[in-house]
Design a protein around this motif. Structure first.
Motif, PDB file in Angstrom:
ATOM      1  N   PHE A   1      48.233  79.624  86.567  1.00  0.00           N
ATOM      2  CA  PHE A   1      48.610  79.607  85.155  1.00  0.00           C
ATOM      3  C   PHE A   1      49.343  78.308  84.803  1.00  0.00           C
ATOM      4  CE2 PHE A   1      51.769  80.323  81.842  1.00  0.00           C
ATOM      5  CZ  PHE A   1      51.000  80.849  80.812  1.00  0.00           C
ATOM      6  N   ALA A   2      50.231  77.860  85.698  1.00  0.00           N
ATOM      7  CA  ALA A   2      50.987  76.637  85.439  1.00  0.00           C
ATOM      8  C   ALA A   2      50.067  75.427  85.388  1.00  0.00           C
ATOM      9  CB  ALA A   2      52.057  76.444  86.503  1.00  0.00           C
ATOM     10  N   LEU A   3      49.063  75.375  86.252  1.00  0.00           N
ATOM     11  CA  LEU A   3      48.153  74.231  86.279  1.00  0.00           C
ATOM     12  C   LEU A   3      47.222  74.218  85.069  1.00  0.00           C
ATOM     13  CD1 LEU A   3      47.087  74.038  90.040  1.00  0.00           C
ATOM     14  CD2 LEU A   3      48.460  72.377  88.773  1.00  0.00           C
ATOM     15  N   SER A   4      46.811  75.380  84.603  1.00  0.00           N
ATOM     16  CA  SER A   4      45.844  75.439  83.510  1.00  0.00           C
ATOM     17  C   SER A   4      46.534  75.497  82.144  1.00  0.00           C
ATOM     18  CB  SER A   4      44.906  76.634  83.700  1.00  0.00           C
ATOM     19  OG  SER A   4      45.658  77.830  83.880  1.00  0.00           O
ATOM     20  N   LEU A   5      47.133  76.621  81.827  1.00  0.00           N
ATOM     21  CA  LEU A   5      47.780  76.774  80.529  1.00  0.00           C
ATOM     22  C   LEU A   5      49.152  76.105  80.481  1.00  0.00           C
ATOM     23  CD1 LEU A   5      46.871  80.470  79.669  1.00  0.00           C
ATOM     24  CD2 LEU A   5      45.727  78.374  78.947  1.00  0.00           C
ATOM     25  N   GLY A   6      49.859  76.085  81.605  1.00  0.00           N
ATOM     26  CA  GLY A   6      51.199  75.505  81.631  1.00  0.00           C
ATOM     27  C   GLY A   6      51.212  74.026  81.317  1.00  0.00           C
ATOM     28  N   THR A   7      50.237  73.289  81.826  1.00  0.00           N
ATOM     29  CA  THR A   7      50.186  71.854  81.535  1.00  0.00           C
ATOM     30  C   THR A   7      49.915  71.586  80.049  1.00  0.00           C
ATOM     31  OG1 THR A   7      47.860  71.908  82.228  1.00  0.00           O
ATOM     32  CG2 THR A   7      49.488  71.188  83.859  1.00  0.00           C
ATOM     33  N   LEU A   8      49.053  72.403  79.451  1.00  0.00           N
ATOM     34  CA  LEU A   8      48.792  72.249  78.014  1.00  0.00           C
ATOM     35  C   LEU A   8      50.032  72.577  77.193  1.00  0.00           C
ATOM     36  CD1 LEU A   8      45.231  73.839  77.706  1.00  0.00           C
ATOM     37  CD2 LEU A   8      45.834  71.415  77.801  1.00  0.00           C
TER      38      LEU A   8
ATOM     39  N   PRO B   1      43.068  71.596  85.663  1.00  0.00           N
ATOM     40  CA  PRO B   1      41.738  71.652  86.300  1.00  0.00           C
ATOM     41  C   PRO B   1      40.588  71.448  85.321  1.00  0.00           C
ATOM     42  CG  PRO B   1      43.135  73.433  87.097  1.00  0.00           C
ATOM     43  CD  PRO B   1      43.867  72.802  85.956  1.00  0.00           C
ATOM     44  N   PHE B   2      40.718  71.970  84.109  1.00  0.00           N
ATOM     45  CA  PHE B   2      39.642  71.821  83.130  1.00  0.00           C
ATOM     46  C   PHE B   2      39.538  70.379  82.636  1.00  0.00           C
ATOM     47  CE2 PHE B   2      41.023  76.238  83.012  1.00  0.00           C
ATOM     48  CZ  PHE B   2      39.824  76.915  83.115  1.00  0.00           C
ATOM     49  N   VAL B   3      40.673  69.701  82.520  1.00  0.00           N
ATOM     50  CA  VAL B   3      40.664  68.290  82.142  1.00  0.00           C
ATOM     51  C   VAL B   3      40.038  67.457  83.252  1.00  0.00           C
ATOM     52  CG1 VAL B   3      42.136  66.290  81.678  1.00  0.00           C
ATOM     53  CG2 VAL B   3      42.610  68.480  80.562  1.00  0.00           C
ATOM     54  N   VAL B   4      40.418  67.745  84.498  1.00  0.00           N
ATOM     55  CA  VAL B   4      39.852  67.015  85.632  1.00  0.00           C
ATOM     56  C   VAL B   4      38.338  67.204  85.679  1.00  0.00           C
ATOM     57  CG1 VAL B   4      39.796  66.865  88.146  1.00  0.00           C
ATOM     58  CG2 VAL B   4      41.979  67.136  86.973  1.00  0.00           C
ATOM     59  N   LEU B   5      37.887  68.432  85.493  1.00  0.00           N
ATOM     60  CA  LEU B   5      36.455  68.713  85.554  1.00  0.00           C
ATOM     61  C   LEU B   5      35.700  67.999  84.441  1.00  0.00           C
ATOM     62  CD1 LEU B   5      34.089  70.333  86.778  1.00  0.00           C
ATOM     63  CD2 LEU B   5      34.640  72.147  85.156  1.00  0.00           C
TER      64      LEU B   5
ATOM     65  N   VAL C   1      41.092  59.665  82.971  1.00  0.00           N
ATOM     66  CA  VAL C   1      42.304  60.413  83.305  1.00  0.00           C
ATOM     67  C   VAL C   1      42.122  61.177  84.613  1.00  0.00           C
ATOM     68  CG1 VAL C   1      43.817  62.297  82.535  1.00  0.00           C
ATOM     69  CG2 VAL C   1      42.997  60.606  80.893  1.00  0.00           C
ATOM     70  N   TRP C   2      40.879  61.516  84.935  1.00  0.00           N
ATOM     71  CA  TRP C   2      40.630  62.402  86.069  1.00  0.00           C
ATOM     72  C   TRP C   2      41.114  61.863  87.417  1.00  0.00           C
ATOM     73  CZ3 TRP C   2      37.751  61.030  90.255  1.00  0.00           C
ATOM     74  CH2 TRP C   2      36.864  59.955  90.110  1.00  0.00           C
ATOM     75  N   PRO C   3      41.113  60.531  87.686  1.00  0.00           N
ATOM     76  CA  PRO C   3      41.614  60.109  89.006  1.00  0.00           C
ATOM     77  C   PRO C   3      43.064  60.517  89.245  1.00  0.00           C
ATOM     78  CG  PRO C   3      40.357  58.338  87.987  1.00  0.00           C
ATOM     79  CD  PRO C   3      40.568  59.380  86.935  1.00  0.00           C
ATOM     80  N   TYR C   4      43.892  60.452  88.203  1.00  0.00           N
ATOM     81  CA  TYR C   4      45.291  60.838  88.350  1.00  0.00           C
ATOM     82  C   TYR C   4      45.415  62.348  88.557  1.00  0.00           C
ATOM     83  CZ  TYR C   4      45.872  56.195  86.325  1.00  0.00           C
ATOM     84  OH  TYR C   4      45.796  54.850  86.078  1.00  0.00           O
ATOM     85  N   GLY C   5      44.673  63.110  87.767  1.00  0.00           N
ATOM     86  CA  GLY C   5      44.746  64.562  87.902  1.00  0.00           C
ATOM     87  C   GLY C   5      44.184  65.055  89.216  1.00  0.00           C
ATOM     88  N   LEU C   6      43.046  64.503  89.637  1.00  0.00           N
ATOM     89  CA  LEU C   6      42.458  64.934  90.897  1.00  0.00           C
ATOM     90  C   LEU C   6      43.339  64.531  92.079  1.00  0.00           C
ATOM     91  CD1 LEU C   6      40.071  66.322  92.242  1.00  0.00           C
ATOM     92  CD2 LEU C   6      38.899  64.106  92.323  1.00  0.00           C
ATOM     93  N   ALA C   7      43.937  63.330  92.004  1.00  0.00           N
ATOM     94  CA  ALA C   7      44.841  62.899  93.075  1.00  0.00           C
ATOM     95  C   ALA C   7      46.049  63.829  93.178  1.00  0.00           C
ATOM     96  CB  ALA C   7      45.293  61.460  92.828  1.00  0.00           C
ATOM     97  N   PHE C   8      46.591  64.238  92.026  1.00  0.00           N
ATOM     98  CA  PHE C   8      47.717  65.174  92.030  1.00  0.00           C
ATOM     99  C   PHE C   8      47.317  66.487  92.696  1.00  0.00           C
ATOM    100  CE2 PHE C   8      49.956  68.756  90.155  1.00  0.00           C
ATOM    101  CZ  PHE C   8      51.290  68.382  90.305  1.00  0.00           C
ATOM    102  N   ASN C   9      46.151  67.009  92.335  1.00  0.00           N
ATOM    103  CA  ASN C   9      45.707  68.283  92.905  1.00  0.00           C
ATOM    104  C   ASN C   9      45.440  68.170  94.397  1.00  0.00           C
ATOM    105  OD1 ASN C   9      45.078  70.562  90.733  1.00  0.00           O
ATOM    106  ND2 ASN C   9      44.657  68.605  89.772  1.00  0.00           N
ATOM    107  N   LEU C  10      44.833  67.086  94.834  1.00  0.00           N
ATOM    108  CA  LEU C  10      44.560  66.912  96.256  1.00  0.00           C
ATOM    109  C   LEU C  10      45.845  66.748  97.054  1.00  0.00           C
ATOM    110  CD1 LEU C  10      41.422  64.575  96.180  1.00  0.00           C
ATOM    111  CD2 LEU C  10      41.505  67.050  96.542  1.00  0.00           C
TER     112      LEU C  10
END
Length: 331
Positions: free
Chosen positions: A191-198, A228-232, A294-303
């Motif tokens: 929830f924090a990664l998906s709705l919480g970030t928004l 995750p939806f932004v990264v995708l 934007v996705w390189p920053y988000g994907l790097a954070f998730n990895l």
């Protein structure tokens, strides 16, 4: 940690999951839900698209797979984020509650073997569920506009995000004594990664200090980068333009592209008001926005989050144990 040890734990965990009947029912329900979504979306889109006439409808027939693929992948990601915590949120403390974890820990298996093997087993179930969506992805490709490369990249990113959630859920399972608590906190993390970030982005936007120009999205865009939806959406390759067989001109898709639209919107956030105004002043009506991904920053954070979770799990599985959490059993 050794390859043989990881493979041994993986094989054992995967066979246990495979022999459990509930996972087969879960996979069947997964396919049924995805099938139902595809049918309903196709029916709704076809009904809306049939209202168009002339060249737009003729041209759009070659692009009809784009909105279906985008909506399908966003829906599949949402389903994957729902089931992923259930794959590993009880893999460590569940075995500890049943008294079977100590059986592995007293063998020659290293803590890394147990942690990575269990993670790969849970991740494999998630990837297997993702593989069951391939017929529906193939249908969207046949509908036109979606290349195999774009579909492969999007599916690969979804698989990575599933692995991250599985790693985080397993780390919580290793840190907490109660399996119900780790499962609950795993869903809180999703929830924090998906709705919480928004929500954090919306709350921080009025505080961005835009002054005369208004809110400064370029100062807080990083808050939605891990979503995750932004990264995708942002990592999905852009839909290539096609040449009109009648006129020979290159044409953009006349139908909506959910992934492309989300990706372009989040990339525009990185522009300051001054840069936007300068671009509009010099815009000649051709081309698209010069954007920064934007996705390189988000994907790097998730990895990094997933890698850190694996390290925590390994540390919690190391023996001998000097201190035990209250209520934790060894055997």
């Amino acid at each position: 940690m050794s390859r043989h040890g990881v493979a041994l734990v993986f094989r054992q965990e995967f066979l246990v999951r495979y022999r459990t009947g509930r996972w087969r029912w879960l996979m069947a329900a997964w396919v049924g839900v995805v099938f139902l979504f595809t049918v309903l979306f196709e029916a709704g889109f076809s009904s809306s698209f049939s209202s168009y006439r002339g060249s737009l409808a003729w041209a759009g027939e070659r692009w009809q797979g784009i909105p279906l693929f985008g909506a399908l992948m966003l829906f599949v990601l949402a389903l994957a984020l729902i089931i992923s915590p259930a794959l590993t949120a009880q893999s460590i403390n569940g075995d500890r509650e049943r008294g079977t974890l100590a059986t592995l820990q007293i063998t020659r298996l290293a803590a890394g073997d147990i942690a990575v093997g269990k993670l790969l087993a849970g991740w494999a179930v998630g990837v297997g569920a993702l593989a069951l969506t391939l017929p529906f992805v193939g249908w969207s490709i046949l509908r036109g506009g979606v290349g195999i490369w774009r579909a492969a990249v999007v599916l690969f990113v979804v698989a990575l995000l599933v692995g991250v959630v599985c790693a985080v859920s397993q780390a919580l399972s290793a840190m907490l004594a109660r399996s119900i608590t780790s499962a609950l906190l795993s869903y809180v993390t999703v929830f924090a990664l998906s709705l919480g970030t928004l929500l954090a982005f919306v709350l921080a936007l009025p505080l961005s200090g835009g002054g005369y120009y208004g809110d400064r999205e370029d100062r807080v865009w990083w808050l939605v980068a891990p979503n995750p939806f932004v990264v995708l959406a942002d990592s999905a390759p852009q839909v290539p333009m096609k040449r009109d067989p009648k006129t020979g001109d290159l044409e953009a898709p006349p139908v909506g592209d959910p992934l492309g639209e989300i990706g372009r919107d989040v990339r525009r956030m990185r522009f300051s008001p001054e840069e936007e105004r300068a671009y509009y002043d010099s815009y000649d009506g051709s081309g698209d926005w010069p954007t920064s991904p934007v996705w390189p920053y988000g994907l790097a954070f998730n990895l990094l989050l997933g890698a850190g979770s694996v390290m925590i799990t390994v540390r919690r599985l190391q023996t001998p144990v000097r201190e035990l959490t209250k209520g934790t059993r060894i055997a």
